[in-house]
Structure formats: structure tokens, C-alpha cells
Design a protein around this motif. Sequence first.
Motif, mmCIF file in Angstrom:
data_model
loop_
_atom_site.group_PDB
_atom_site.id
_atom_site.type_symbol
_atom_site.label_atom_id
_atom_site.label_comp_id
_atom_site.label_asym_id
_atom_site.label_seq_id
_atom_site.Cartn_x
_atom_site.Cartn_y
_atom_site.Cartn_z
ATOM 1 N N SER A 312 0.828 -1.393 0.039
ATOM 2 C CA SER A 312 0.054 0.112 0.115
ATOM 3 C C SER A 312 1.081 1.181 -0.135
ATOM 4 O O SER A 312 2.084 1.229 0.586
ATOM 5 C CB SER A 312 -0.846 -0.084 1.088
ATOM 6 N N PHE A 313 0.478 2.147 -0.667
ATOM 7 C CA PHE A 313 1.201 3.407 -0.911
ATOM 8 C C PHE A 313 0.471 4.681 -0.568
ATOM 9 O O PHE A 313 -0.721 4.820 -1.260
ATOM 10 C CB PHE A 313 1.900 3.517 -2.106
ATOM 11 N N SER A 314 0.914 5.809 0.071
ATOM 12 C CA SER A 314 0.396 7.064 0.142
ATOM 13 C C SER A 314 1.640 8.007 0.583
ATOM 14 O O SER A 314 2.473 7.859 -0.529
ATOM 15 C CB SER A 314 -0.514 7.205 1.509
ATOM 16 N N ASN A 315 1.597 8.648 1.648
ATOM 17 C CA ASN A 315 2.961 9.246 2.132
ATOM 18 C C ASN A 315 4.038 8.192 2.385
ATOM 19 O O ASN A 315 5.173 8.310 1.970
ATOM 20 C CB ASN A 315 2.981 10.207 3.160
ATOM 21 N N ARG A 316 3.461 7.245 3.141
ATOM 22 C CA ARG A 316 4.368 5.993 3.419
ATOM 23 C C ARG A 316 4.117 4.813 2.562
ATOM 24 O O ARG A 316 2.985 4.731 2.077
ATOM 25 C CB ARG A 316 3.944 5.750 4.866
ATOM 26 N N ILE A 317 5.033 3.961 2.403
ATOM 27 C CA ILE A 317 4.973 2.636 1.788
ATOM 28 C C ILE A 317 4.874 1.602 3.024
ATOM 29 O O ILE A 317 5.734 1.649 3.679
ATOM 30 C CB ILE A 317 6.355 2.458 0.938
ATOM 31 N N LYS A 318 3.932 0.771 2.845
ATOM 32 C CA LYS A 318 3.597 -0.513 3.473
ATOM 33 C C LYS A 318 3.738 -1.695 2.730
ATOM 34 O O LYS A 318 3.095 -1.750 1.821
ATOM 35 C CB LYS A 318 2.416 -0.402 4.431
ATOM 36 N N VAL A 319 4.312 -2.729 3.299
ATOM 37 C CA VAL A 319 4.528 -3.806 2.555
ATOM 38 C C VAL A 319 4.177 -5.086 3.613
ATOM 39 O O VAL A 319 4.392 -5.202 4.679
ATOM 40 C CB VAL A 319 5.859 -4.556 2.204
ATOM 41 N N TRP A 320 3.169 -5.814 3.218
ATOM 42 C CA TRP A 320 2.279 -6.800 3.979
ATOM 43 C C TRP A 320 3.435 -7.971 4.403
ATOM 44 O O TRP A 320 3.744 -8.103 5.645
ATOM 45 C CB TRP A 320 1.216 -7.455 3.243
#
Length: 955
Positions: A312-320
Motif C-alpha cells: 500500500s502506498f500514500s505518503n508512506r509505503i507499507k508491505v504486507w
Amino acid sequence: MGSSALQFVILENSPPETKPHIQELSVKTTIISRYAFTAVSCTMLNRHSAAAEGVFQFLIPKNAYVSNFTMIIGGRVYPSEVRPKEKKVKQGKGGEAKPKNKEAGEQSSEPEVEVFRMGASIPGRNRAMFMLTYEELLQRRLGRYEHVTSLRPLQLVSRLSVDVTIVDHSTITHLEVLPLRNGKSNTNGRNSPNTGPALPVSTVIKQNKTFCRITFSPNIVQQAKITTSGMLGEFVVHYDVERELGIGDIQVLNGHFVHYFAPKDLPVVPKNVVFVIDTSASMLGTKIRQTKDALFTILRDLRPGDRFNFVSFSNRIKVWQPNRLVPVTPLNVRDAKKFIYMLQPTGGTDINGGIQTGSSLLSGYLNADPDANHNSVSLIIFLTDGRPTVGVLQSPSILSNARAAVKEQFCVFTIGMGNDVDYRLLERMALENCGMMRRIHEDSDASTMLKGFYDEIGTPLLSDIRVNYTEDSVQYVTQHLFTNYFNGSEIVIAGKLTNQSADSLHVQVTASNSDKSIVLETDVALRQREVETERHVKEAAAGVGSGVTGAGTTGSVADDFVERVWGFLSVKEGLRSRLKSQTSREREGHTQQATDLSLTYHFLTPLTSLVVEKPQVLADGTMAEDTPTPTPVTTETNKKAVSANELSDETEGEEDTAQSLHLKKDQPGGQSSTVTKTTGKVLKRPAQKSVTISKTSADGDPHFVVEFPLSKLTVCFNINGEPGHILRMVSDHKHSGVTVNGKLIGAPAPAGSHKQQRTYFSTLTIVVNRPKRSYIEVTPKKVILDGRDRLVLPCDTTVSVESGGLAVTIVGKSTVTVTIGRTISFVILVHQYKNPAPYQRNHLGFYISNSKGLSHDCHGLLGQFLYEEVGLAELPGNATATGDNSTFERSHILKVKGRSVPVVQKTRRIYSGRQSVDCWFARNNAAKLIDGQYEDYVVSHLFDTGDWPHGSNGA
């Protein structure tokens, strides 16, 4: 999928009580082996005494191209013409000014909605008929083809009909007509509230093994029961055909072939997929909810052999699951659902960061154990609803970074949601990385469309598909290398046959499956295939009463449908290559190729415009007497077009003679309507007599000759141009209104020549701006005259035409003489070869016969010298020894416009070699002889009338 939506809009300045009444609306489609010809015919009646302005608006499928538009208003015919789109300064939306009495029909830049729009004044108590045709190759998705006709006439229509005829070489295995469908959601018929079993009222289906005809013709009462607003909805047809085992279905017609390849019953290839999901603040609400719903459903459809991950991406990138892809197990699916459920939209949109993180994950997994992933398909599914607002913001940088990260190891499929998306960025990202882009409208059922898109690409059956044909038997083959083949889709390839007398064509298909390599090959009996193709084309023509007619062709375009499939695919391919171009030179090459093909097949594409004359209606509601009345479009292959327009011997030479012109309706049904009109045009056979031509000319390679009568000198020079360049020959549009441009084609130089290539004039255009804009376009095959009337005349006839102050006389296969207002005339020599040598091309020679009407400010390669005087000066040279003899050579200088030009004496042959001319030759592309440089005379297109860049006769 094929779809179209039809709307007729009355302009706001027309009171409701004056709006034209739609008497008849007919939409007819003939689908021949997946290639659909659609023709719309609409008749409007203006019941009132005052003129009324109506706007014909038609939404065509994204993948379709308009191929003709014709209006008949007040008994007069207004055909259209496809022209190259002029290069213009970028400006705000809707800022383009349109010439008076002209309107260009252009396709919208909206990615999913292509709008054709044309407005015209309908005289009081008169009718107008609008006829539009378009063509498209239907795409197979989820195991079927879909054709949609959206009916939105905005009023009840007395005679409304939709007619869809399907003819295929293969057996039709599935046919379904859905209930009328509303809304923009492209659900392919799945999970729609209107997918009950009932057919739309009045629908009739007639079907046999390879043919079906569907008609929908509700009367006013039946329409009113559906809706009284005229917004009937979408008439949807689904169908599919039997698949041949092996290399697929190949059809052959008139020197072209089309190959349909859609294998079935293959094991599914495992896939490695990373979902990259936008979770910026703009996704809050319905978008994120529908996205989550779709992802939950997609998780259930993952197969045990697949591997997956989420970013998921917005200001921050998250990886499951950092640094890995995980197998599909109940535990992993449960944990993935938790990750999706917890996604919370916030912050900006870091598109570059999202695609980089997803690419790094997938690339790292593939590189860790290359052998283990040899027989799998890898892809990224990237979804966003906005433009980049965080991190890298420039599209070129994002695209370059994506290419560097992907490294051709996997494909990127992009999805855009809503109206605030940079669709060009998403499309380029997909095209450059072997994927495709899908748009989801703001008010669509995003969850269903997301799931539908995943279904299309979620079942890979083959990878690394290569299709080869006998090496010396085909040319100009469209894309024949494909990264993946997904279940329910179809690969379509077309090309030209170089040896039409060959008995067979060897076809080989190689690909990789889940556990092995596949090789399919066979010899196709060409003559047998051509006979079969001809048979089902005739069946299509018989099924609709006659052939499907279209612009730029004669008779039935169905007779050339295989060639048109090739043209259609080639244009699409050129536009894709243009979009992917990394340099301006590469982009220009693809642009020119796609433009030329668009003009050849009369397609309205992003590179062309459709222009039509419009009637001028007076204040009292009647049509102006001097309104231009164009005649039907014909082509060089339609030799009967000339005789059909010719007057009989008894009326030859008479003015204002009534004539009958036959217009083939651009719709299946093929009936001919006769439009009787009176014009001031005279079309007759001229007496063949010798024509006096001046020496001022450009002919052959091309060799330029300029005669200076006042100075009693003749000067000559060469222009070593590039194939495709368009040269300004005469430029006087500000004064006499005349411009002449010539387009160059190339050919190899003869053996032993000092030149690398030859160039010739393949096309000449004479544009006249006064008293109204008109033009003449000449090629070695045909002459197009667009003045008061529009005519297309073959160059192998002998005929004379006068129209709107223009006169054209053709002496078959010899000369074309153009006279403008009796004071300007040009003679064009037609050079045709029966058996040309490799260095020869059919071409044209241009001669100025009468220049009295051209002004003293005239310019261009030839025009700048018309009123000039030159002087010749002799200078002493050097002594040259040859054996016992010595010679003393003198050099010569030509004085022109204050410049000194070194010249040498030469002899030139003109008038097809019938006359020799002694002239003074200026070298080096006429340096110093002509104003400016050669490049200053290269213009953007054949109808360019722009000014000389340095002012009148400037040095």
C-alpha cells in the motif's frame, strides 16, 4: 468489447419548441469474423419555419475508428474528409477556434469515451440526415465478445431500429442478448441487476450455424414503457465461436491474411503477483470500500500454485510480507484479509515509491531462484485514483524508474479510478512493461470492474508466445511476439502476402506452458482459405440485404475486411509505439506511419481530423443560394464515379444543369438514394490539344528550372530532400490566396550514381483561400477537387471540371491543368511506369504556366523568382594544363537579390524529356540562390498555408 452511445443534443440557444424531431434512427452493425462495421443513420425534421440548430453526438467505443460521416440537408450532400491533424499551439480545453461554416469531427481525448460531435443548421420545414460509420475489431474477454449499442436519442423516435448481424468462419457456440442495461458500469454482464432472461421488447433473433441476425425495433408505445426521456439504455450482445485446435483460424482475402489464435483446454500457469494499492486520502469512502471488496474476492480466486504479496502506498509505503512472496495457503489468505481490512486512506500519493517497492519485491523473488520460476507468469497489479503528489512528481522520471526496476522481467497492469488520474502515465507505464491499462469511471461499480479485470488476467495459460510464418511469403506483419496469453482472450495477427500465387503458408507457434515448451505448426492451404473467406463475406452481404458501405471505398468494404483488419491493427500498433517512443525522432517516425495509414483507410484517429462543409442558413430559415454543395466521396478505384457525374453529350457545356448524383448510404442495406441538385459546375471531356508550358518547373528527381524572361536567362538547381518532406513551392495566400505544396517519396539511386537515393514528388496540393477555401490534391492516380463541389477523378481519364472558380482539365495519364480565376494556371505532368526500374517511382512534375494573378510578394522555392531580375557576371579563372594543351576557364557568378551565386552551365531535359533547356546551375541545394535555407521550405503538412518565416522575399 464494442460499444456505442448515441445522443442528439439541441443547443441551449434553440427554444425547446423549435427542436428538430427525430423521425428515424437506425443503427446497423455487421460483424464479419470479429471485425465490426457499424453505420448510424438519423433523420431529423425541422417542423418550424425558422432554422433550428441541432447537434448530432455519438459516443463510439474506445477502440473503434470513425470511417465516414455524411450529412444530407435540404436535399444537398455534405460528405466528410479525413485530413492530418494540424500542429497547433497547446491551449486550454475548448479553446480551439473553428473556421466559419466548418466543423471538425474529432474524437475526445477521454480514455474510455470517444465522442463524435457535429452540429448543423436545419432550414425551416426541412429534413436533415446524418450518416456515421465506424469500424472496430472486437476484443475477446472472459471467453466471449461483447457488442454494445447505447441508445440515448433524448426523445421518443417514430422509427427506431438496431440491427446486428454476425457472420463467422467458425460455428457460433454462444449467443446471448441481455436486457437493456443502464449506467457506465462495464460488468460484462456479470452481477448486474438487469441480467434476467427476458429479451428487450421487440427483439427478434434469427440464427444458423455460422450466421445470426438480431433486430430490436420498439415502437413509440414500447419505448415509452421503458422510459419517456429517450434514455433507453444499452443494447448488449454477447457471443463466442468454436475454437480450432492447433494453430487457430487463418483467413485470407485479396493479398492479406488475419490469424486468430485462442487455444483452450491447457493447464493453468502459476503466477507471481504483487498488488500495489493506493491508500492516499482521496481513496477515502466508496473507493477504498469497493477496492477492499474486490481484493477479498480476488484472494478467494488465487490458486494453490500462485504466490502473492500486497503493497500500500500514500505518503508512506507499507508491505504486507517484506522481502518475499508467499504461497497461497488458508493461513496466508486469512492474514492478507486482515492487512486489507486495516488499510486506512491518508496522506498524499507516492506513485513512484509504490511501483518501485512492488517491483523490488517481485524482482527479488524472481532473482533468488530463477530456475524455480521458469514456468510461471509474474505481474504487478497497480491501482491508483490520483496523480503523483509525493516523492517523484515528473511522469518521465517515474516511467524511466519503472522501466529500470522492472527490467523486462514481468508485466505491469495499471488501473485508474475516477476523474483525477493521469491516464497517460498509467497507459505508458503499462505499455512499456507488457501490460494494459483499465479505467474505472467515478460513478461505476468499481468492485465488480476490478474483479472483472483480474478475471481477465488471473488465468495465464501460455507465456513467451511467438508466431512465425514462411519467411519470404509475408510482410508488414503486425505484432507477433506476446508475453502472455490469458484464458478467455484472443491473439490476433494480420499481414500482407508477398506471393499471392503461393499454394500454402507455413505457420509455427511456439510458447511456454506450466511445465513444458509447446510447438504448433502446419501448412495452410491459401487458395482454399480464400474461397472460404469469400463465401462467408458474401453470406454477410446477403444477410443484410447488401454489403456494408464505408467511406473512401466503393461497393462493400466487407470485400476488403481482412485488409481493413490489418490497417486497423497497424494503426493501433503505430499509436502504441508512438506513445512508448523515447526520442522525438522515433516518435515522429511512428506518428508519420500511423498518420499515413489513418488517411489510407479514412480512419479518424488521434492524429487526424474529420472535416465537413456545413450549410449556410439565412435569417428567414432558408438555405443560402451560394452554399457549397459537395458531391459524394469517391476513390480512385471507382472508375464509374467519373461517368456517373458526367453530363450527356446533349447538355455538355451548359451552365446550371440539373444532375442526378448517386450517394451510397453508409449503412448496411446498401440502398442507393438519388439526390437531385442544381450547380454551376460543368464536367465534360476536353478537346485534346497541346498545352503551352513555361520552363519554370520542378520535375524528376526533382530538378528545378526557373526562367527569367526579363533577364533572358534560365537558372536551374536541385533540391536533395528527404522522403516524407513536404516542400513549399508557391506561397501567395495573403494576396492571391494560392499556395502550392509538394510531398517527396524516396527511391534507391541507380547503380553507379553519386547519390545515395532519389526523391520525387508523389503528391501536389494547390490550396486556394479566395473567394472561399478550396483545394486540389493530385497524385499519379487521382485528382481530388474540393471547391463548390467535391470530386475524385482518376488520372487515367480525360475530363474537364469547373467548380467555384477552379478549373481542372485531365488528359488521361498525361497532364493535369489547374486554372484559378483565369489568371493563374499550373500544369502537372503525370509520370507513370508500367514496369518501373528499382530507382523509378510514379511521380509528378510541376510547371507554372500562367503567373499573372500571383502577387509580387509571392514566395516559395519557385514563387520567389517570378518577378525577379538577375544578372550574370564572368570572372577570370585559373589555367588548367592537360597534356600539351592548356585551357583558360572562366567562372560565372549569378547576381540575384544582391547575392553572388557561383554557377556553371548545364543542359536540362524537361516536359518528359521532349525539350532541352540550357541553364545556369547553382550547386549545394541552391545555397545563396534561394532565400534562407532548404529547411525553411519544409512544411508540416500538405495543406499548410503558413507564412515564409523570414517575411516576404527576405534574405
